[in-house]
Write a protein that holds these residues in place. Structure first.
Motif, short mmCIF file in Angstrom:
data_model
loop_
_atom_site.label_atom_id
_atom_site.label_comp_id
_atom_site.label_asym_id
_atom_site.label_seq_id
_atom_site.Cartn_x
_atom_site.Cartn_y
_atom_site.Cartn_z
N GLU A 273 0.81 -1.11 0.36
CA GLU A 273 -0.08 -0.11 -0.21
C GLU A 273 0.81 0.98 0.12
OE1 GLU A 273 -3.07 -0.45 3.42
OE2 GLU A 273 -3.70 -1.75 2.24
N ASP A 274 0.58 2.05 0.17
CA ASP A 274 0.91 3.54 -0.14
C ASP A 274 1.66 3.76 1.09
OD1 ASP A 274 0.05 3.88 -2.09
OD2 ASP A 274 -2.16 4.92 -1.61
N ASP A 275 1.08 4.77 1.97
CA ASP A 275 2.63 4.45 3.46
C ASP A 275 1.56 3.49 4.95
OD1 ASP A 275 2.99 6.96 2.07
OD2 ASP A 275 1.63 7.96 2.05
N GLU A 276 0.26 3.06 4.62
CA GLU A 276 -0.03 2.83 5.12
C GLU A 276 0.56 0.87 6.11
OE1 GLU A 276 -4.38 2.42 5.19
OE2 GLU A 276 -4.51 3.94 5.58
N GLY A 277 2.08 0.80 4.92
CA GLY A 277 1.94 -0.20 4.99
C GLY A 277 2.11 -1.52 4.20
N GLN A 278 1.67 -2.52 4.43
CA GLN A 278 1.14 -3.80 3.47
C GLN A 278 -0.63 -4.29 3.71
OE1 GLN A 278 4.67 -6.84 3.57
NE2 GLN A 278 5.16 -6.21 1.95
N ARG A 279 -1.05 -5.19 2.99
CA ARG A 279 -2.06 -5.26 3.07
C ARG A 279 -2.11 -6.90 3.04
NH1 ARG A 279 -4.48 -2.68 -0.16
NH2 ARG A 279 -5.03 -4.70 -1.97
N PHE A 280 -2.92 -7.82 3.98
CA PHE A 280 -3.12 -9.03 3.73
C PHE A 280 -3.96 -9.85 2.64
CE2 PHE A 280 -3.65 -13.35 5.18
CZ PHE A 280 -3.05 -14.56 4.81
N GLU A 281 -4.02 -10.15 1.73
CA GLU A 281 -4.96 -10.57 0.63
C GLU A 281 -5.28 -11.62 0.62
OE1 GLU A 281 -6.65 -8.84 -0.75
OE2 GLU A 281 -6.59 -7.20 -1.27
N SER A 282 -6.68 -12.52 1.70
CA SER A 282 -6.67 -13.81 1.81
C SER A 282 -7.10 -14.29 1.03
CB SER A 282 -8.06 -13.92 2.93
OG SER A 282 -8.84 -13.46 2.90
N ALA A 283 -7.25 -13.53 -0.28
CA ALA A 283 -8.20 -14.06 -1.24
C ALA A 283 -7.92 -14.88 -2.29
CB ALA A 283 -8.87 -12.93 -1.69
N ASN A 284 -5.78 -14.64 -2.26
CA ASN A 284 -5.55 -14.85 -3.22
C ASN A 284 -4.66 -15.81 -3.15
OD1 ASN A 284 -5.55 -12.51 -4.87
ND2 ASN A 284 -3.99 -11.36 -3.33
N PHE A 285 -5.36 -16.64 -1.95
CA PHE A 285 -4.68 -18.12 -1.18
C PHE A 285 -4.32 -19.36 -2.24
CE2 PHE A 285 -5.25 -21.71 1.10
CZ PHE A 285 -4.40 -21.88 2.09
N ASN A 286 -5.56 -19.51 -3.06
CA ASN A 286 -5.35 -20.18 -3.99
C ASN A 286 -5.02 -19.93 -5.67
OD1 ASN A 286 -6.04 -22.90 -2.49
ND2 ASN A 286 -8.38 -21.99 -2.59
N ARG A 287 -5.03 -18.97 -5.91
CA ARG A 287 -4.58 -18.21 -7.29
C ARG A 287 -3.28 -17.99 -8.02
NH1 ARG A 287 -7.79 -12.14 -6.26
NH2 ARG A 287 -10.28 -13.33 -5.93
N THR A 288 -3.24 -18.48 -8.89
CA THR A 288 -1.61 -18.73 -9.85
C THR A 288 -1.91 -17.22 -10.65
OG1 THR A 288 -2.61 -20.65 -11.03
CG2 THR A 288 -1.60 -20.89 -8.65
N HIS A 289 -0.76 -17.50 -10.72
CA HIS A 289 -0.45 -16.83 -12.14
C HIS A 289 0.81 -17.78 -13.23
CE1 HIS A 289 3.61 -15.22 -11.09
NE2 HIS A 289 2.73 -15.19 -9.57
N LEU A 290 1.06 -16.93 -14.28
CA LEU A 290 2.00 -17.65 -15.65
C LEU A 290 3.61 -17.97 -14.65
CD1 LEU A 290 0.19 -17.82 -19.12
CD2 LEU A 290 0.65 -19.71 -17.55
N CYS A 291 4.65 -18.95 -14.53
CA CYS A 291 5.66 -17.94 -14.26
C CYS A 291 6.67 -19.13 -14.93
CB CYS A 291 5.33 -18.25 -13.02
SG CYS A 291 7.37 -18.43 -12.33
N PRO A 292 8.07 -18.70 -15.82
CA PRO A 292 8.93 -19.34 -16.20
C PRO A 292 9.16 -20.38 -14.98
CG PRO A 292 9.28 -17.04 -16.87
CD PRO A 292 8.15 -17.08 -15.51
N SER A 293 9.10 -21.82 -15.25
CA SER A 293 9.07 -23.27 -15.19
C SER A 293 10.22 -23.93 -15.73
CB SER A 293 8.25 -24.23 -15.21
OG SER A 293 8.95 -24.60 -14.05
N ILE A 294 10.62 -24.28 -14.81
CA ILE A 294 12.20 -25.81 -15.76
C ILE A 294 11.21 -26.73 -15.04
CG2 ILE A 294 14.08 -26.69 -16.12
CD1 ILE A 294 15.48 -24.15 -15.00
N GLU A 295 10.77 -27.76 -16.27
CA GLU A 295 10.27 -29.04 -15.93
C GLU A 295 11.31 -30.23 -15.01
OE1 GLU A 295 7.87 -32.05 -18.20
OE2 GLU A 295 7.13 -30.46 -18.42
N PRO A 296 10.74 -30.77 -14.25
CA PRO A 296 12.02 -31.75 -13.92
C PRO A 296 12.13 -32.77 -14.95
CG PRO A 296 9.92 -31.63 -11.90
CD PRO A 296 9.56 -31.19 -13.22
N SER A 297 13.29 -32.83 -14.96
CA SER A 297 14.39 -33.53 -15.83
C SER A 297 15.38 -34.36 -15.82
CB SER A 297 13.92 -32.91 -17.45
OG SER A 297 15.42 -31.81 -16.95
#
Length: 297
Positions: A273-297
């Motif tokens: 956040e701006d001047d109030e520090g950080q905010r905890f978003e519990s709604a993001n508990f299960n959310r994911t996004h694309l991220c580069p990955s090296i598949e186990p090989s």
């Protein structure tokens, strides 16, 4: 006669024996049965036992048609014998019905003693169920595999739904997978997955567990296709101490390989956040996004 064959059913990533007659074993351990059944089943069993017990004593009272005084007719009806049993078992004693023969007095004595035992056992079982500590640990719906500090890493999340401190929290993770020995025998094996941090002195909100897929990891050298062919699952067990009840609590979960997302990462739950520090978003508990990955090989 050889024993009946057992059906195998996968439960929590591990094969267990399933026999249609296995429910009978619970009746040999009534205390376990009364603690294991859901609350509706518990009350249903109590009601059924109460009804059957009163029916049994009603039959005994009915054997002596003149053993109960105060009945409406010349002899005791089965319904009057039943309600007399209810009054005796519960130590109600309205006074309208009372025993008038030696046989009935003896049956009343036995039922009164049995009533004390039944009340004590029912109270004890109900207290045991109420006093049991439950974990209320929430596991993320999926696990992810993506690069973290330049290395493929398996991640999953835990959350403390009660928001009350859990002491000495410990998490263990395993890879359950079908493998074949050199001789060709098929086995379901458990391989421990070392976590970057598997202990926490205090667990209050959320916890992201990480397993680096390095040279010592059982996931190393296995592709997603290999894991799917072996019906792989990630098994997770949790234990800790409830600070309020001061009792151990346990929880477990499993992630089939279909619930392990390669190339995905969890959305950060701490939002700036701006001047109030950080905010905890519990709604993001299960959310994911694309991220580069090296598949186990």
């Amino acid at each position: 006669m050889p024993p009946a064959p057992l059906r195998l059913q996968k439960h929590g990533g591990i094969f267990t024996a399933v026999n249609p007659s296995d429910w009978l074993r619970h009746w040999r351990h009534p205390n376990h049965l009364m603690l294991a059944v859901p609350w509706p089943g518990f009350f249903g069993l109590i009601a059924a036992g109460y009804l059957l017990l009163n029916l049994l004593f009603a039959l005994l009272y009915w054997l002596d048609p003149h053993g109960i005084a105060g009945v409406a007719g010349e002899t005791t009806s089965f319904l009057e014998a039943f309600f007399f049993s209810v009054q005796t078992l519960g130590s109600i004693g309205y006074g309208a019905f009372h025993p008038s023969s030696l046989f009935t007095h003896l049956v009343v004595t036995v039922e009164s003693l049995l009533g004390l035992i039944v009340i004590a056992l029912t109270t004890g079982m109900a207290f045991s169920r109420f006093s049991r500590s439950t974990a209320r640990i929430l596991f993320s719906e999926v696990a992810t595999v993506h690069d973290y500090d330049g290395q493929p890493t398996l991640m999953f999340r835990l959350a403390n739904e009660r928001r009350k401190t859990i002491l000495e929290a410990t998490v263990q993770a395993y890879l359950a997978i079908d493998e074949r020995t050199t001789e060709g025998h098929r086995m379901r094996r458990l391989h421990p997955l070392a976590l970057n941090r598997d202990r926490s002195p205090l667990f209050l909100l959320t916890w992201t567990l990480m397993h680096p897929i390095n040279d010592r990891s059982p996931l190393r050298g296995r592709t997603a296709r290999d894991l799917a062919a072996g019906e792989a699952e990630i098994l997770v067990s949790f234990r800790g101490i409830d600070e309020t009840l001061e009792r151990p609590i346990y929880a477990h979960h499993n992630y089939p390989i279909s619930r392990v997302l390669f190339g995905q990462a969890f959305v950060d739950m701490m939002q700036a956040e701006d001047d109030e520090g950080q905010r905890f978003e519990s709604a993001n508990f299960n959310r994911t996004h694309l991220c580069p990955s090296i598949e186990p090989s």
